[in-house]
Design a protein around this motif. Structure first.
Motif, short mmCIF file in Angstrom:
data_model
loop_
_atom_site.label_atom_id
_atom_site.label_comp_id
_atom_site.label_asym_id
_atom_site.label_seq_id
_atom_site.Cartn_x
_atom_site.Cartn_y
_atom_site.Cartn_z
N PRO A 160 53.02 -37.68 23.45
CA PRO A 160 53.84 -36.67 22.56
C PRO A 160 53.03 -35.43 22.52
N PHE A 161 53.99 -34.22 22.39
CA PHE A 161 53.35 -33.07 22.60
C PHE A 161 52.93 -32.64 20.77
N THR A 162 51.87 -32.08 20.49
CA THR A 162 51.29 -31.74 19.04
C THR A 162 51.81 -30.42 19.03
N PRO A 163 51.56 -29.93 17.60
CA PRO A 163 52.07 -28.67 17.08
C PRO A 163 51.31 -27.44 17.59
N THR A 164 49.92 -28.01 17.64
CA THR A 164 48.92 -26.91 18.52
C THR A 164 49.25 -26.74 19.94
N GLU A 165 49.79 -27.56 20.81
CA GLU A 165 50.27 -27.69 21.99
C GLU A 165 51.57 -26.69 22.18
N ALA A 166 52.34 -27.02 21.24
CA ALA A 166 53.56 -26.19 21.11
C ALA A 166 53.32 -24.81 20.91
N ALA A 167 52.48 -24.31 20.03
CA ALA A 167 51.97 -22.96 19.76
C ALA A 167 51.60 -22.28 20.95
N ARG A 168 50.49 -22.97 21.56
CA ARG A 168 50.03 -22.43 23.00
C ARG A 168 51.02 -22.06 23.84
N ALA A 169 52.09 -23.13 24.06
CA ALA A 169 53.14 -22.76 25.08
C ALA A 169 54.08 -21.65 24.76
N ALA A 170 54.13 -21.46 23.20
CA ALA A 170 54.97 -20.21 22.89
C ALA A 170 54.17 -18.98 23.15
N ALA A 171 52.98 -18.86 23.04
CA ALA A 171 51.94 -17.81 23.27
C ALA A 171 52.12 -17.53 24.75
N LEU A 172 51.93 -18.70 25.60
CA LEU A 172 51.96 -18.29 26.96
C LEU A 172 53.30 -17.81 27.37
N THR A 173 54.45 -18.16 26.83
CA THR A 173 55.69 -17.47 27.18
C THR A 173 55.87 -16.22 26.75
#
Length: 280
Positions: A255-268
């Protein structure tokens, strides 16, 4: 001059040199006894009667024999010991790489307990990342942290044994998946490198997102497209790129973590800032 005692470092060779010097002196002394004894013996054979030569010759021979026996006794155990030492996991038995994630209650000594469990199983911790747990939807039971390890383990160690030991050490919801060497890259450094990549070439966003989140495939989706509603919690992520396009990312094994979701949003956001336009 200092009166402090001198320490002989055996690894530097000083101890070995002293041992060799001691044996050389014994041999030289024995040779001296033999020479004197032989000279006296020669004089005795010429007409003198005295047991001294026999004693000297016997003492010299005994010293030489003792030095030879000591040398064999010292070197034989060392050779056996060096032959039995393992060489980095053993020849022909490479270590296995595992990526482990589990929830833990952050208390003093908890990490030491987990590390001790790894050590007892012969595992080596190569990387550790601690992520905040976020809401209770992300971490049921409200534990304090989500710990992720990359370890190398003996090839004979099974996932069941490893998971059981970590659960006993205080881990909850232990997930173990195979890891790759690239998982050892620092996530912060990797995110900066990938952000620079998509800023220079926004069309590489799906490729960079797959590398960031350690997934094999990233799909484009349009608004209104359905996703797998039967997927487990937090194993699917949809990231909006622009009003007409979104990225669908799946990772059912972890499962994805909140930290990973934040990094993905920043990359986008980095790609969007470079006037990213999807082509589908």
């Amino acid at each position: 001059m200092s009166d402090a005692p001198k320490v002989i470092d055996l690894r530097s060779g000083h101890g070995t040199k002293q041992a060799r010097s001691w044996r050389r002196e014994i041999v030289e002394l024995a040779a001296l006894f033999l020479a004197v004894g032989l000279a006296h013996l020669l004089a005795t054979l010429l007409g003198h009667a005295d047991p001294g030569p026999v004693v000297l010759v016997g003492l010299g021979a005994a010293l030489i024999a003792g030095a030879a026996i000591h040398k064999r006794m010292v070197h034989r155990p060392l050779r056996k010991k060096s032959a039995s030492l393992p060489v980095d996991g053993g020849a022909g038995a490479p270590m296995a790489l595992w990526r482990i994630r589990m929830r833990v209650v952050e208390r003093p000594g908890r990490l030491a307990t987990v590390a001790g469990a790894f050590g007892r199983l012969g595992c080596n911790i190569l990387a550790l990342h601690i992520a905040p747990t976020g809401s209770s939807a992300i971490t049921p039971a409200g534990c304090d942290a989500l710990d992720e390890f990359v370890i190398e383990a003996p090839p004979g160690l099974t996932i069941g044994v490893l998971a059981g030991a970590l659960t006993e050490a205080g881990g909850h919801d232990v997930v173990i998946v195979p890891a790759q060497v690239k998982d050892l890259t620092d996530p912060g450094v990797q995110a900066l490198v990938l952000a620079q990549r998509v800023s220079a070439d926004p069309d590489r966003l799906p490729e960079a997102m797959a590398e960031l989140l350690r997934v094999s495939q990233v799909e484009w989706r349009r608004p209104g497209d359905t996703v797998d509603e039967g997927a487990e919690l937090n194993t699917t992520m949809v990231i909006s790129v622009n009003p007409d396009r979104a990225l669908l990312i799946r990772r059912p094994e972890l499962p994805f973590t909140p930290t990973e979701a934040a990094r993905a949003a920043a990359l986008t956001a980095a790609a969007r800032q470079a006037r990213y336009t999807g082509t589908g």
